[in-house]
Design a protein around this motif. Structure first.
Motif, PDB file in Angstrom:
ATOM      1  N   TRP A  76       0.847  -1.177   0.000  1.00  0.00           N
ATOM      2  CA  TRP A  76       0.000   0.000   0.000  1.00  0.00           C
ATOM      3  C   TRP A  76       0.890   1.236   0.000  1.00  0.00           C
ATOM      4  CZ3 TRP A  76      -5.106  -0.075  -0.792  1.00  0.00           C
ATOM      5  CH2 TRP A  76      -5.817  -1.253  -0.516  1.00  0.00           C
ATOM      6  N   PHE A  77       0.559   2.142  -0.882  1.00  0.00           N
ATOM      7  CA  PHE A  77       1.235   3.426  -0.947  1.00  0.00           C
ATOM      8  C   PHE A  77       0.177   4.507  -0.790  1.00  0.00           C
ATOM      9  CE2 PHE A  77       5.578   2.527  -2.457  1.00  0.00           C
ATOM     10  CZ  PHE A  77       5.453   1.178  -2.707  1.00  0.00           C
ATOM     11  N   ARG A  78       0.603   5.712  -0.509  1.00  0.00           N
ATOM     12  CA  ARG A  78      -0.323   6.829  -0.454  1.00  0.00           C
ATOM     13  C   ARG A  78       0.351   8.089  -0.973  1.00  0.00           C
ATOM     14  NH1 ARG A  78      -0.851   7.521   6.153  1.00  0.00           N
ATOM     15  NH2 ARG A  78       1.263   8.351   6.526  1.00  0.00           N
ATOM     16  N   GLN A  79      -0.493   8.957  -1.467  1.00  0.00           N
ATOM     17  CA  GLN A  79       0.002  10.234  -1.970  1.00  0.00           C
ATOM     18  C   GLN A  79      -0.941  11.333  -1.530  1.00  0.00           C
ATOM     19  OE1 GLN A  79       0.777  10.438  -6.195  1.00  0.00           O
ATOM     20  NE2 GLN A  79       2.195  12.133  -5.886  1.00  0.00           N
ATOM     21  N   ALA A  80      -0.422  12.227  -0.728  1.00  0.00           N
ATOM     22  CA  ALA A  80      -1.185  13.382  -0.275  1.00  0.00           C
ATOM     23  C   ALA A  80      -0.990  14.522  -1.265  1.00  0.00           C
ATOM     24  CB  ALA A  80      -0.716  13.801   1.116  1.00  0.00           C
ATOM     25  N   PRO A  81      -1.921  15.469  -1.309  1.00  0.00           N
ATOM     26  CA  PRO A  81      -1.788  16.595  -2.248  1.00  0.00           C
ATOM     27  C   PRO A  81      -0.464  17.323  -2.061  1.00  0.00           C
ATOM     28  CG  PRO A  81      -3.972  16.563  -1.258  1.00  0.00           C
ATOM     29  CD  PRO A  81      -3.170  15.533  -0.542  1.00  0.00           C
ATOM     30  N   GLY A  82       0.234  17.519  -3.167  1.00  0.00           N
ATOM     31  CA  GLY A  82       1.484  18.256  -3.125  1.00  0.00           C
ATOM     32  C   GLY A  82       2.664  17.492  -2.578  1.00  0.00           C
ATOM     33  N   LYS A  83       2.470  16.203  -2.303  1.00  0.00           N
ATOM     34  CA  LYS A  83       3.553  15.407  -1.732  1.00  0.00           C
ATOM     35  C   LYS A  83       3.873  14.224  -2.645  1.00  0.00           C
ATOM     36  CE  LYS A  83       2.806  16.580   3.112  1.00  0.00           C
ATOM     37  NZ  LYS A  83       2.659  16.036   4.493  1.00  0.00           N
ATOM     38  N   ASP A  84       5.041  13.665  -2.431  1.00  0.00           N
ATOM     39  CA  ASP A  84       5.427  12.480  -3.175  1.00  0.00           C
ATOM     40  C   ASP A  84       4.664  11.257  -2.665  1.00  0.00           C
ATOM     41  OD1 ASP A  84       8.917  13.491  -3.275  1.00  0.00           O
ATOM     42  OD2 ASP A  84       7.265  13.923  -4.669  1.00  0.00           O
ATOM     43  N   ARG A  85       4.555  10.290  -3.525  1.00  0.00           N
ATOM     44  CA  ARG A  85       3.981   9.017  -3.112  1.00  0.00           C
ATOM     45  C   ARG A  85       4.895   8.365  -2.087  1.00  0.00           C
ATOM     46  NH1 ARG A  85       3.610   5.151  -7.997  1.00  0.00           N
ATOM     47  NH2 ARG A  85       5.871   5.227  -7.674  1.00  0.00           N
ATOM     48  N   GLU A  86       4.296   7.780  -1.051  1.00  0.00           N
ATOM     49  CA  GLU A  86       5.100   7.152  -0.018  1.00  0.00           C
ATOM     50  C   GLU A  86       4.596   5.748   0.297  1.00  0.00           C
ATOM     51  OE1 GLU A  86       5.022   8.669   3.965  1.00  0.00           O
ATOM     52  OE2 GLU A  86       2.867   9.053   3.956  1.00  0.00           O
ATOM     53  N   PHE A  87       5.535   4.909   0.655  1.00  0.00           N
ATOM     54  CA  PHE A  87       5.225   3.546   1.070  1.00  0.00           C
ATOM     55  C   PHE A  87       4.516   3.571   2.419  1.00  0.00           C
ATOM     56  CE2 PHE A  87       5.869  -0.952   1.452  1.00  0.00           C
ATOM     57  CZ  PHE A  87       6.133  -1.189   2.788  1.00  0.00           C
ATOM     58  N   VAL A  88       3.478   2.766   2.557  1.00  0.00           N
ATOM     59  CA  VAL A  88       2.747   2.659   3.812  1.00  0.00           C
ATOM     60  C   VAL A  88       2.991   1.299   4.460  1.00  0.00           C
ATOM     61  CG1 VAL A  88       0.475   2.664   4.896  1.00  0.00           C
ATOM     62  CG2 VAL A  88       0.967   4.244   3.007  1.00  0.00           C
ATOM     63  N   ALA A  89       2.727   0.254   3.725  1.00  0.00           N
ATOM     64  CA  ALA A  89       2.875  -1.100   4.256  1.00  0.00           C
ATOM     65  C   ALA A  89       3.023  -2.077   3.107  1.00  0.00           C
ATOM     66  CB  ALA A  89       1.668  -1.487   5.110  1.00  0.00           C
ATOM     67  N   GLY A  90       3.704  -3.179   3.366  1.00  0.00           N
ATOM     68  CA  GLY A  90       3.869  -4.197   2.339  1.00  0.00           C
ATOM     69  C   GLY A  90       3.847  -5.575   2.956  1.00  0.00           C
ATOM     70  N   ILE A  91       3.557  -6.564   2.124  1.00  0.00           N
ATOM     71  CA  ILE A  91       3.420  -7.918   2.623  1.00  0.00           C
ATOM     72  C   ILE A  91       3.915  -8.911   1.586  1.00  0.00           C
ATOM     73  CG2 ILE A  91       1.083  -8.311   1.724  1.00  0.00           C
ATOM     74  CD1 ILE A  91       0.392  -9.588   4.426  1.00  0.00           C
ATOM     75  N   ARG A  92       4.473  -9.993   2.077  1.00  0.00           N
ATOM     76  CA  ARG A  92       4.854 -11.073   1.179  1.00  0.00           C
ATOM     77  C   ARG A  92       3.708 -12.082   1.164  1.00  0.00           C
ATOM     78  NH1 ARG A  92      10.529 -14.364   1.456  1.00  0.00           N
ATOM     79  NH2 ARG A  92       9.499 -15.483   3.144  1.00  0.00           N
ATOM     80  N   TRP A  93       3.181 -12.339   0.005  1.00  0.00           N
ATOM     81  CA  TRP A  93       1.980 -13.157  -0.126  1.00  0.00           C
ATOM     82  C   TRP A  93       2.172 -14.543   0.485  1.00  0.00           C
ATOM     83  CZ3 TRP A  93      -2.459 -11.112  -1.553  1.00  0.00           C
ATOM     84  CH2 TRP A  93      -3.519 -11.945  -1.913  1.00  0.00           C
ATOM     85  N   LEU A  94       3.388 -15.067   0.354  1.00  0.00           N
ATOM     86  CA  LEU A  94       3.644 -16.432   0.774  1.00  0.00           C
ATOM     87  C   LEU A  94       3.465 -16.623   2.270  1.00  0.00           C
ATOM     88  CD1 LEU A  94       4.761 -19.296   0.156  1.00  0.00           C
ATOM     89  CD2 LEU A  94       7.051 -18.353   0.499  1.00  0.00           C
TER      90      LEU A  94
END
Length: 126
Positions: free
Chosen positions: A36-54
């Motif tokens: 999951w990433f997010r991008q707020a107005p006027g800001k760069d996209r940032e990493f929020v959380a990640g998961i390994r499917w396995l």
């Protein structure tokens, strides 16, 4: 080819909870990382959380570590982000992303992901 569609965004007040979903169509395999990433107005996209499917090994950015939880449902090919204790600074468009990799953990760099959803807006008022 993988198609990702996010659901669950909306309006919330500070302290509320929201749960985002990302439905993946196409192939999902053990060596599959999602984030999951997010991008707020006027800001760069940032990493929020990640998961390994396995093995659901997860990682979080520090600002959400004790408030958000990432999970997945293999049978439903769905990725989730449970967001608790929301803050106004969590306001952003949230994107689901996926890639195939044998890495131990989901990468934090957006460039490492090959598939992206269109995003869902989360707005948190104070």
């Amino acid at each position: 080819q993988v198609r990702l569609v996010e659901f669950g965004g909306g309006l919330a007040q500070a302290g509320d909870s929201l749960k985002l979903s990302c439905v993946a169509s196409g192939r999902t395999e053990p060596h599959y990382l999602m984030g999951w990433f997010r991008q707020a107005p006027g800001k760069d996209r940032e990493f929020v959380a990640g998961i390994r499917w396995l093995d659901i090994r997860a990682r979080y950015t520090d600002s959400v570590k004790d408030r958000f939880a990432i999970s997945r449902d293999i049978a439903k090919n769905t990725l989730y982000l449970q967001m608790n204790a929301l803050k106004p600074e969590d306001t952003a468009v949230y994107f689901c992303a996926a890639t195939y990799s044998t890495a131990d953990v989901a990468p934090t760099a957006g460039a490492m992901y090959h598939y992206w959803g269109l995003g869902t807006q989360v707005t948190v008022s104070s």
